[in-house]
Design a protein around this motif. Structure first.
Motif, PDB file in Angstrom:
ATOM      1  N   THR A  97      30.206  50.305 -17.377  1.00 51.31           N
ATOM      2  CA  THR A  97      29.870  49.232 -16.720  1.00 51.31           C
ATOM      3  C   THR A  97      29.207  49.605 -15.052  1.00 51.31           C
ATOM      4  O   THR A  97      29.396  51.098 -15.096  1.00 51.31           O
ATOM      5  N   LYS A 131      28.028  41.581  -7.432  1.00 42.89           N
ATOM      6  CA  LYS A 131      28.461  40.575  -8.502  1.00 42.89           C
ATOM      7  C   LYS A 131      28.135  41.101  -9.837  1.00 42.89           C
ATOM      8  O   LYS A 131      28.250  40.449 -10.908  1.00 42.89           O
ATOM      9  N   TYR A 132      27.438  42.099  -9.954  1.00 42.37           N
ATOM     10  CA  TYR A 132      27.248  42.713 -11.349  1.00 42.37           C
ATOM     11  C   TYR A 132      28.289  43.917 -11.726  1.00 42.37           C
ATOM     12  O   TYR A 132      27.943  44.592 -12.766  1.00 42.37           O
ATOM     13  N   GLU A 134      30.871  44.164 -13.233  1.00 43.46           N
ATOM     14  CA  GLU A 134      31.627  44.140 -14.680  1.00 43.46           C
ATOM     15  C   GLU A 134      30.503  44.197 -15.770  1.00 43.46           C
ATOM     16  O   GLU A 134      30.666  44.373 -16.980  1.00 43.46           O
ATOM     17  N   ARG A 135      29.307  44.240 -15.193  1.00 35.12           N
ATOM     18  CA  ARG A 135      28.221  44.294 -16.456  1.00 35.12           C
ATOM     19  C   ARG A 135      27.834  45.754 -16.994  1.00 35.12           C
ATOM     20  O   ARG A 135      28.008  46.461 -16.434  1.00 35.12           O
ATOM     21  N   PRO A 136      27.492  45.628 -18.240  1.00 32.81           N
ATOM     22  CA  PRO A 136      27.274  46.752 -18.858  1.00 32.81           C
ATOM     23  C   PRO A 136      25.982  47.357 -18.229  1.00 32.81           C
ATOM     24  O   PRO A 136      25.064  46.561 -18.034  1.00 32.81           O
ATOM     25  N   ALA A 139      22.364  46.131 -19.333  1.00 31.19           N
ATOM     26  CA  ALA A 139      22.138  44.737 -19.270  1.00 31.19           C
ATOM     27  C   ALA A 139      21.717  44.497 -17.875  1.00 31.19           C
ATOM     28  O   ALA A 139      21.915  43.318 -17.241  1.00 31.19           O
ATOM     29  N   LEU A 140      20.840  45.464 -17.037  1.00 30.84           N
ATOM     30  CA  LEU A 140      20.205  45.174 -15.878  1.00 30.84           C
ATOM     31  C   LEU A 140      18.717  45.544 -15.902  1.00 30.84           C
ATOM     32  O   LEU A 140      18.241  46.151 -16.856  1.00 30.84           O
ATOM     33  N   GLN A 144      17.483  46.953 -10.740  1.00 30.62           N
ATOM     34  CA  GLN A 144      18.796  47.086 -10.707  1.00 30.62           C
ATOM     35  C   GLN A 144      19.611  48.340 -10.976  1.00 30.62           C
ATOM     36  O   GLN A 144      20.452  48.833 -10.334  1.00 30.62           O
ATOM     37  N   GLN A 145      18.988  48.973 -12.053  1.00 28.20           N
ATOM     38  CA  GLN A 145      19.725  50.066 -12.593  1.00 28.20           C
ATOM     39  C   GLN A 145      19.583  51.382 -11.433  1.00 28.20           C
ATOM     40  O   GLN A 145      20.461  51.990 -11.279  1.00 28.20           O
TER      41      GLN A 145
END
Ligand code: ATP
Ligand code: MG
Length: 366
Positions: A97, A131-132, A134-136, A139-140, A144-145
């Motif tokens: 994540t 807010k991201y 917990e995102r894997p 999925a960005l 964002q990455q």
């Protein structure tokens, strides 16, 4: 305060001298960019500062610590230099994540869990990615990455951030946007940043100072304006866009404002004034740099004021680019390139007069 100091630093790989006696001072809080063509030694310079590569001559100092000195066999390992790194190839880990990616540098340093949580969330907040958490990672978006990669580099509060072409995997629009965002973040945090790119526009938009390199050597160091408007050599001038360089002979030279000199120059079928960094003796041949966007194009026989250089000519080529027109004009001196506003009507074959202010024309000796 000096954050990073390179003194006489070289790196040889067998017979290849990748970096050749570089001297450079990076001030604390500064955004400094190494700019130059492929193979000029940018990455090698950064890797020596990081401790991923050992310099074969010279000394590298970070803050008050000598981290590498070829003469005294001093070499501080990469993990003991307080540096954050964002490299093009340092993609974030897809199986983790966002939180775990940013936490990684703290986990390998065995920090307690509550400290990790606090520092990761604070750093994610800095890059507006909280807010991201917990995102894997996959999925960005690309931008964002890249912000996650920057957060990961910042999480253990490095003294200096090293970035090697961090935006080159992004498309053009995202590259500009992420670059602008990063510049704002860098200013807000005041973190010393050493950035590598071969993209001239990116270098100019982001940096406090730009270091132009070629063949392992530094050609010039200066603010983006200095490097672009007052290059010290033809190589630096030619590195940005497609400038006009007119051959001319100096006929007079006198001191002008801001420490510059005002020259009288005579070229092939034209004469006028330009500026120079130093006094240049009459009789010396120089190249007069005139940027295409600094040339005004008007209908033939417009009267030029005394402080302008003027060329008459005929439009040879015209490319409409939406925001501007790229025009080539055949003059008695040479073909001159002009970037004109797109609303200006111009057609191939038109007789035109080109003028530029003597203040924007710049003499180059070498
Ligand atoms: N490990 C190595 N072994 C041998 N030669 C190397 C090594 N690393 C770099 N070089 C050479 O050193 C020179 C500088 O390479 P470097 O990677 O620093 O260039 P660069 O400016 O970062 O280029 P690019 O814009 O293509 O990334 C090149 O000629 C390269 O081939
Ligand atoms: Mg490189």
């Amino acid at each position: 305060m000096t954050a990073v100091l390179l003194e006489n630093v070289s790196r040889a790989f067998g017979a290849t001298l990748a970096v050749d006696r570089v001297n450079l001072k990076v001030e604390a809080g500064e955004f400094l960019t190494l700019l130059g063509p492929s193979g000029c030694g940018k990455t090698t310079t950064l890797r020596m500062i990081a401790g991923l590569e050992q310099n074969t001559t010279g000394r590298i100092t970070i803050g008050n610590t000598v981290v590498s000195d070829a003469d005294r066999s001093i070499f501080v390992a990469a993990e003991r230099r307080r540096l954050g790194m964002v490299f093009q190839s340092y993609a974030i880990w897809p199986h983790m994540t966002v939180f775990d990616n940013v936490a990684y540098p703290l986990r390998i340093r065995r920090r307690p869990a509550d400290e990790i949580k606090q520092r990761v969330m604070r750093t994610l907040d800095l890059v507006e990615m909280q807010k991201y958490a917990e995102r894997p990672a996959p999925a960005l978006s690309g931008g964002q990455q890249q912000r996650v990669a920057i957060a990961r580099a910042l999480v253990f509060e490095p003294e200096v951030l090293l970035l090697d072409e961090p935006l080159s995997n992004l498309d053009a629009r995202l590259r500009t946007q992420t670059g602008d965002e990063f510049r704002k973040l860098q200013k807000r945090l005041g973190i010393t940043s050493l950035y590598v790119t071969h993209d001239q526009e990116e270098a100019m938009a982001l940096s406090d100072r730009v270091v132009v390199m070629e063949g392992g050597k530094i050609l010039q160091v200066g603010s983006p304006e200095e490097i672009y408007q007052r290059p010290g050599s033809r190589s630096v001038a030619a590195f940005f866009g497609s400038p006009n360089l007119l051959d001319a002979e100096v006929t007079a030279s006198q001191p002008a404002d801001a420490g510059y000199f005002r020259l009288d120059v005579a070229g092939r079928n034209w004469r006028g004034h330009c500026q120079a960094a130093s006094r240049i003796s009459p009789g010396t041949r120089v190249g007069v740099l005139v940027r295409p966007e600094c040339i005004a194009l008007t209908a033939r026989d417009a009267t030029a004021d005394a402080d302008s250089i003027r060329w008459d000519g005929r439009v040879k080529e015209m490319i409409f680019r939406g925001s501007r027109r790229s025009i080539a004009v055949e003059t008695a001196a040479q073909v001159l390139r002009v970037e004109a506003p797109s609303q200006q009507p111009v057609a191939v074959g038109d007789s035109v007069t080109l003028t530029t202010s003597a203040r924007t024309a710049w003499a180059i000796e070498s």
